[in-house]
Design a protein around this motif. Structure first.
Motif, PDB file in Angstrom:
ATOM      1  N   ALA A   1       0.831  -1.205   0.000  1.00  0.00           N
ATOM      2  CA  ALA A   1       0.000   0.000   0.000  1.00  0.00           C
ATOM      3  C   ALA A   1       0.867   1.258   0.000  1.00  0.00           C
ATOM      4  CB  ALA A   1      -0.928  -0.008   1.217  1.00  0.00           C
ATOM      5  N   LEU A   2       1.935   1.263   0.806  1.00  0.00           N
ATOM      6  CA  LEU A   2       2.821   2.419   0.858  1.00  0.00           C
ATOM      7  C   LEU A   2       3.483   2.664  -0.494  1.00  0.00           C
ATOM      8  CD1 LEU A   2       4.329   4.661   2.367  1.00  0.00           C
ATOM      9  CD2 LEU A   2       5.984   2.932   3.127  1.00  0.00           C
ATOM     10  N   THR A   3       3.924   1.594  -1.140  1.00  0.00           N
ATOM     11  CA  THR A   3       4.553   1.729  -2.454  1.00  0.00           C
ATOM     12  C   THR A   3       3.583   2.354  -3.453  1.00  0.00           C
ATOM     13  OG1 THR A   3       5.964  -0.199  -2.044  1.00  0.00           O
ATOM     14  CG2 THR A   3       5.669   0.456  -4.338  1.00  0.00           C
ATOM     15  N   ARG A   4       2.353   1.884  -3.451  1.00  0.00           N
ATOM     16  CA  ARG A   4       1.363   2.425  -4.390  1.00  0.00           C
ATOM     17  C   ARG A   4       1.074   3.898  -4.093  1.00  0.00           C
ATOM     18  NH1 ARG A   4      -0.300  -2.988  -3.571  1.00  0.00           N
ATOM     19  NH2 ARG A   4      -1.764  -2.460  -1.911  1.00  0.00           N
ATOM     20  N   MET A   5       1.028   4.255  -2.807  1.00  0.00           N
ATOM     21  CA  MET A   5       0.821   5.664  -2.433  1.00  0.00           C
ATOM     22  C   MET A   5       1.956   6.538  -2.961  1.00  0.00           C
ATOM     23  SD  MET A   5      -0.359   5.587   1.542  1.00  0.00           S
ATOM     24  CE  MET A   5      -1.854   4.798   2.099  1.00  0.00           C
ATOM     25  N   LEU A   6       3.178   6.068  -2.787  1.00  0.00           N
ATOM     26  CA  LEU A   6       4.335   6.851  -3.219  1.00  0.00           C
ATOM     27  C   LEU A   6       4.356   7.016  -4.732  1.00  0.00           C
ATOM     28  CD1 LEU A   6       7.124   5.475  -0.835  1.00  0.00           C
ATOM     29  CD2 LEU A   6       5.981   7.688  -0.714  1.00  0.00           C
ATOM     30  N   PHE A   7       3.975   5.979  -5.463  1.00  0.00           N
ATOM     31  CA  PHE A   7       3.950   6.112  -6.922  1.00  0.00           C
ATOM     32  C   PHE A   7       2.815   7.009  -7.398  1.00  0.00           C
ATOM     33  CE2 PHE A   7       7.124   2.735  -7.206  1.00  0.00           C
ATOM     34  CZ  PHE A   7       7.916   3.273  -8.215  1.00  0.00           C
ATOM     35  N   ASP A   8       1.696   7.011  -6.682  1.00  0.00           N
ATOM     36  CA  ASP A   8       0.638   7.976  -7.008  1.00  0.00           C
ATOM     37  C   ASP A   8       1.163   9.400  -6.823  1.00  0.00           C
ATOM     38  OD1 ASP A   8      -1.195   6.018  -7.641  1.00  0.00           O
ATOM     39  OD2 ASP A   8      -2.187   6.045  -5.670  1.00  0.00           O
ATOM     40  N   HIS A   9       1.908   9.605  -5.737  1.00  0.00           N
ATOM     41  CA  HIS A   9       2.512  10.918  -5.484  1.00  0.00           C
ATOM     42  C   HIS A   9       3.526  11.287  -6.575  1.00  0.00           C
ATOM     43  CE1 HIS A   9       4.958  14.052  -3.704  1.00  0.00           C
ATOM     44  NE2 HIS A   9       5.996  13.234  -3.657  1.00  0.00           N
ATOM     45  N   LEU A  10       4.366  10.325  -6.966  1.00  0.00           N
ATOM     46  CA  LEU A  10       5.375  10.599  -7.990  1.00  0.00           C
ATOM     47  C   LEU A  10       4.734  10.956  -9.329  1.00  0.00           C
ATOM     48  CD1 LEU A  10       8.063   7.872  -7.191  1.00  0.00           C
ATOM     49  CD2 LEU A  10       8.291  10.343  -6.896  1.00  0.00           C
ATOM     50  N   LYS A  11       3.675  10.251  -9.675  1.00  0.00           N
ATOM     51  CA  LYS A  11       2.987  10.573 -10.932  1.00  0.00           C
ATOM     52  C   LYS A  11       2.407  11.988 -10.884  1.00  0.00           C
ATOM     53  CE  LYS A  11       0.781   6.495 -11.122  1.00  0.00           C
ATOM     54  NZ  LYS A  11      -0.120   5.418 -11.588  1.00  0.00           N
ATOM     55  N   ALA A  12       1.925  12.394  -9.697  1.00  0.00           N
ATOM     56  CA  ALA A  12       1.414  13.761  -9.537  1.00  0.00           C
ATOM     57  C   ALA A  12       2.531  14.792  -9.658  1.00  0.00           C
ATOM     58  CB  ALA A  12       0.713  13.899  -8.182  1.00  0.00           C
ATOM     59  N   LYS A  13       3.776  14.345  -9.438  1.00  0.00           N
ATOM     60  CA  LYS A  13       4.953  15.216  -9.566  1.00  0.00           C
ATOM     61  C   LYS A  13       5.570  15.122 -10.961  1.00  0.00           C
ATOM     62  CE  LYS A  13       5.697  16.945  -5.325  1.00  0.00           C
ATOM     63  NZ  LYS A  13       6.018  18.347  -5.041  1.00  0.00           N
ATOM     64  N   ASN A  14       4.801  14.580 -11.908  1.00  0.00           N
ATOM     65  CA  ASN A  14       5.221  14.467 -13.314  1.00  0.00           C
ATOM     66  C   ASN A  14       6.340  13.458 -13.548  1.00  0.00           C
ATOM     67  OD1 ASN A  14       3.356  16.445 -14.252  1.00  0.00           O
ATOM     68  ND2 ASN A  14       4.716  18.038 -13.443  1.00  0.00           N
ATOM     69  N   VAL A  15       6.458  12.490 -12.664  1.00  0.00           N
ATOM     70  CA  VAL A  15       7.383  11.384 -12.922  1.00  0.00           C
ATOM     71  C   VAL A  15       6.699  10.448 -13.925  1.00  0.00           C
ATOM     72  CG1 VAL A  15       8.492   9.346 -11.917  1.00  0.00           C
ATOM     73  CG2 VAL A  15       8.542  11.538 -10.699  1.00  0.00           C
ATOM     74  N   ASP A  16       7.419  10.086 -14.969  1.00  0.00           N
ATOM     75  CA  ASP A  16       6.877   9.230 -16.026  1.00  0.00           C
ATOM     76  C   ASP A  16       7.059   7.768 -15.624  1.00  0.00           C
ATOM     77  OD1 ASP A  16       5.860   8.282 -18.376  1.00  0.00           O
ATOM     78  OD2 ASP A  16       7.581   8.833 -19.624  1.00  0.00           O
ATOM     79  N   VAL A  17       5.968   7.120 -15.228  1.00  0.00           N
ATOM     80  CA  VAL A  17       6.021   5.726 -14.785  1.00  0.00           C
ATOM     81  C   VAL A  17       5.453   4.846 -15.894  1.00  0.00           C
ATOM     82  CG1 VAL A  17       5.379   4.078 -12.990  1.00  0.00           C
ATOM     83  CG2 VAL A  17       5.681   6.495 -12.396  1.00  0.00           C
ATOM     84  N   LYS A  18       6.300   3.961 -16.423  1.00  0.00           N
ATOM     85  CA  LYS A  18       5.903   3.083 -17.526  1.00  0.00           C
ATOM     86  C   LYS A  18       5.784   1.646 -17.018  1.00  0.00           C
ATOM     87  CE  LYS A  18       6.386   6.094 -21.036  1.00  0.00           C
ATOM     88  NZ  LYS A  18       5.262   6.512 -21.892  1.00  0.00           N
ATOM     89  N   TYR A  19       4.554   1.139 -16.963  1.00  0.00           N
ATOM     90  CA  TYR A  19       4.333  -0.253 -16.593  1.00  0.00           C
ATOM     91  C   TYR A  19       4.377  -1.130 -17.846  1.00  0.00           C
ATOM     92  CZ  TYR A  19       2.911   1.700 -12.124  1.00  0.00           C
ATOM     93  OH  TYR A  19       2.895   2.373 -10.920  1.00  0.00           O
ATOM     94  N   LYS A  20       4.554  -2.417 -17.630  1.00  0.00           N
ATOM     95  CA  LYS A  20       4.668  -3.402 -18.720  1.00  0.00           C
ATOM     96  C   LYS A  20       5.781  -3.003 -19.698  1.00  0.00           C
ATOM     97  CE  LYS A  20       1.491  -6.145 -19.829  1.00  0.00           C
ATOM     98  NZ  LYS A  20       1.642  -7.280 -18.876  1.00  0.00           N
ATOM     99  N   HIS A  21       6.869  -2.528 -19.128  1.00  0.00           N
ATOM    100  CA  HIS A  21       8.088  -2.201 -19.885  1.00  0.00           C
ATOM    101  C   HIS A  21       9.250  -2.958 -19.250  1.00  0.00           C
ATOM    102  CE1 HIS A  21       5.776   0.958 -21.801  1.00  0.00           C
ATOM    103  NE2 HIS A  21       6.817   1.307 -22.537  1.00  0.00           N
ATOM    104  N   SER A  22       9.902  -3.799 -20.027  1.00  0.00           N
ATOM    105  CA  SER A  22      10.985  -4.645 -19.515  1.00  0.00           C
ATOM    106  C   SER A  22      12.338  -4.141 -20.001  1.00  0.00           C
ATOM    107  CB  SER A  22      10.770  -6.085 -19.989  1.00  0.00           C
ATOM    108  OG  SER A  22      11.859  -6.898 -19.632  1.00  0.00           O
ATOM    109  N   VAL A  23      13.267  -3.956 -19.060  1.00  0.00           N
ATOM    110  CA  VAL A  23      14.625  -3.531 -19.415  1.00  0.00           C
ATOM    111  C   VAL A  23      15.395  -4.754 -19.917  1.00  0.00           C
ATOM    112  CG1 VAL A  23      16.762  -2.487 -18.602  1.00  0.00           C
ATOM    113  CG2 VAL A  23      14.563  -1.681 -17.709  1.00  0.00           C
ATOM    114  N   GLU A  24      15.794  -4.704 -21.181  1.00  0.00           N
ATOM    115  CA  GLU A  24      16.465  -5.838 -21.815  1.00  0.00           C
ATOM    116  C   GLU A  24      17.985  -5.748 -21.730  1.00  0.00           C
ATOM    117  OE1 GLU A  24      14.310  -8.366 -23.637  1.00  0.00           O
ATOM    118  OE2 GLU A  24      13.128  -7.310 -22.117  1.00  0.00           O
TER     119      GLU A  24
END
Length: 502
Positions: free
Chosen positions: A186-209
């Motif tokens: 829950a804490l992790t999800r809260m922090l990522f919601d906050h980061l997205k509000a701070k214009n951090v670009d969060v890309k899910y379903k993206h794998s670093v090859e």
């Protein structure tokens, strides 16, 4: 297939508690920096940080006996417990800062007050626990700890554990009400919601090859969009690899010398979950026991009250399992492909030295449910098999490295590996992990951004008042910090009734 390339200041790999913490710290320190996050799963906090993949203990060394080793003369060394407690206090201060400034909300959704207890059986263990209590209770960090070997008092503290025991049994426990249950998912999800509000670009379903160093001393990441199949290339001045068990492979792909001669050994955890509400209601504490002789630190048995999805739960474990995967969602070839020419001797040396661990894992994997119930009955004598189900928790990759103790030494803990120039860092290892995320990420900041730290220090101290100081050596500051964080996070005695779940 696309091959577009973008440039940014910081790339965080993995959307777990570590990346969430580092991203949040950096956004407070340098809000103008551009930060991108790449996660191969659909949402944040789905591997090690997920609430069902860890014990949810706010590890402050209040109850974990593997942090307080008994010396040959019978005395107890509490230096590791002090260190871990101080590190957890940093996390509490940072979370409190975020709540005060309304950057995250509703602390009861991720942290709950819960007594932490240690429980032992047998005369020798009772003597050890008493010595441990006497050493710890003198330290201001562990103020409020109680000890009892009286059956009547223990029946008040832990009725579920004491019911059905002989009054002649040697048993003792310590209790401290300042413990916590933390929902790191829950804490992790809260922090990522906050980061997205701070214009951090969060890309899910993206794998670093792949990860490569470029001629201009940046890092180029080859990233696959798992939805479209497109390949993207992203460059950054700084990269943090926070991919849980997947970090080792990415560290190896970076090619930095510091990543050589390091291996990993995967261990999975299995918990028993109670489904009888009447049993669940009889327990209200995290109760840690003592690992059996010859068992590894990861095997410390504990009976945990948990708060997940606004519901009180009860778990017992962990039982170890084995899978060659480095992540729950990983590949069966993870272990094999992690063996490289530069770490094969390290891995072989560990294999030769850790035969007891191998034997332990084999024994654990072969346990029947009834055999697991027998271990549970050492905690709850009247436990019934029909009240308990099994749940597979997260995968943990224990670090193997060459140390002063010898080649191929298994490390039980958290390791930060950084390049000499500080342009890339990777987090490896396991417990106490998430509980000390703020301490670990401050370590990354100090190692990787030394030229900025002096300028950032006032802001760091605003977020974490005890930064750079020992709380144990500053009892007034300790009292101030603990009182303030408990109030803000809803952990003080006056707040507990309001936070109780129905």
């Amino acid at each position: 297939m696309s091959n577009k390339e973008t440039k940014t200041d910081v790339i965080l790999i993995g959307a777990g508690i570590m990346s969430a913490t580092l991203g949040t710290l950096l956004k407070e320190l340098v809000p103008e920096w551009e930060v991108k996050v790449f996660e191969k799963l659909e949402t944040a906090g789905e591997e090690s940080s997920n609430e069902w993949n860890n014990a949810g203990t706010g590890h402050a060394a209040l109850c974990e006996l593997n942090y307080t080793e008994q010396k040959p003369d019978g005395s107890v060394d509490i230096s590791k417990a002090i260190k871990i407690n101080e590190q957890f206090q940093l996390s509490m201060q940072f979370w409190s800062y975020l709540v005060k400034r309304k950057l995250i909300h509703n602390p009861k959704d991720f942290i709950m007050p819960l007594p932490h207890m240690s429980m032992v059986q047998g005369e020798e263990n009772v003597a050890y626990l008493k010595n441990r209590f006497e050493a710890m209770s003198k330290n201001p960090l562990f103020k409020g700890m109680e000890f009892s070997d009286d059956h009547g008092k223990l029946l008040e503290w832990i009725p579920l554990i004491m019911e059905g025991r002989s009054v002649n049994e040697a048993i003792a426990a310590t209790k401290i009400d300042a413990g916590t249950d933390v929902n790191f998912g829950a804490l992790t999800r809260m922090l990522f919601d906050h980061l997205k509000a701070k214009n951090v670009d969060v890309k899910y379903k993206h794998s670093v090859e792949n990860i490569n160093r470029t001629s201009d001393d940046a890092w180029e990441l080859k990233i696959k969009n798992l939805v479209s199949g497109n390949i993207e290339r992203h460059k950054a001045k700084f990269v943090f690899i926070g991919g849980g068990g997947g970090s080792l492979h990415l560290l190896q792909k970076s090619g930095i010398p510091e990543g050589k001669h390091i291996g990993g050994f995967p261990v999975s955890g299995i918990f028993m979950v109670c489904k009888n509400k009447d049993v669940i209601e009889q327990q209200h504490a995290k109760v840690y026991g003592k690992a059996k002789v010859g068992a590894p630190p990861m095997s410390v048995p504990h009976l945990d009250t948990r708060f997940i999805d606004n519901k009180k739960s009860l778990l017992f474990g962990p039982f170890a399992g084995f899978s060659p995967k480095f992540l729950k969602t990983g590949s069966l070839f993870d272990l094999v492909t992690s063996v490289k020419p530069n770490n094969v001797l390290t891995m072989l040396a560990a294999g030769a030295k850790e035969m007891s661990l191998t034997k332990y894992l084999i024994q654990q994997v072969l346990l029947s449910k009834e055999q697991r119930m027998e271990e549970l009955r050492e905690f709850i004598p009247n436990a019934k098999a029909e009240d308990w189900d099994l749940v597979v928790a997260g995968q943990r990759v224990q670090v193997i490295k060459d140390t002063e103790a010898g080649k191929g030494t298994l490390q039980f803990g958290t390791e930060v590996i950084t390049s000499a120039d500080g342009s890339i860092a990777a987090l490896l290892g396991a417990s106490p992990g998430a509980s000390t995320a703020v301490h670990v990420m401050l370590e990354v900041i100090n190692k990787c951004f030394p030229e900025h730290v002096k300028k950032w220090e006032p802001k760091i101290k605003e977020m974490i008042p005890s930064y750079g100081m020992s709380l144990m050596e500053n009892p007034e500051l300790l009292h101030e910090v603990k009182t303030s964080t408990a109030k803000t996070l809803g952990l003080s005695a006056s707040e507990k009734k309001e936070l109780a779940f129905s």
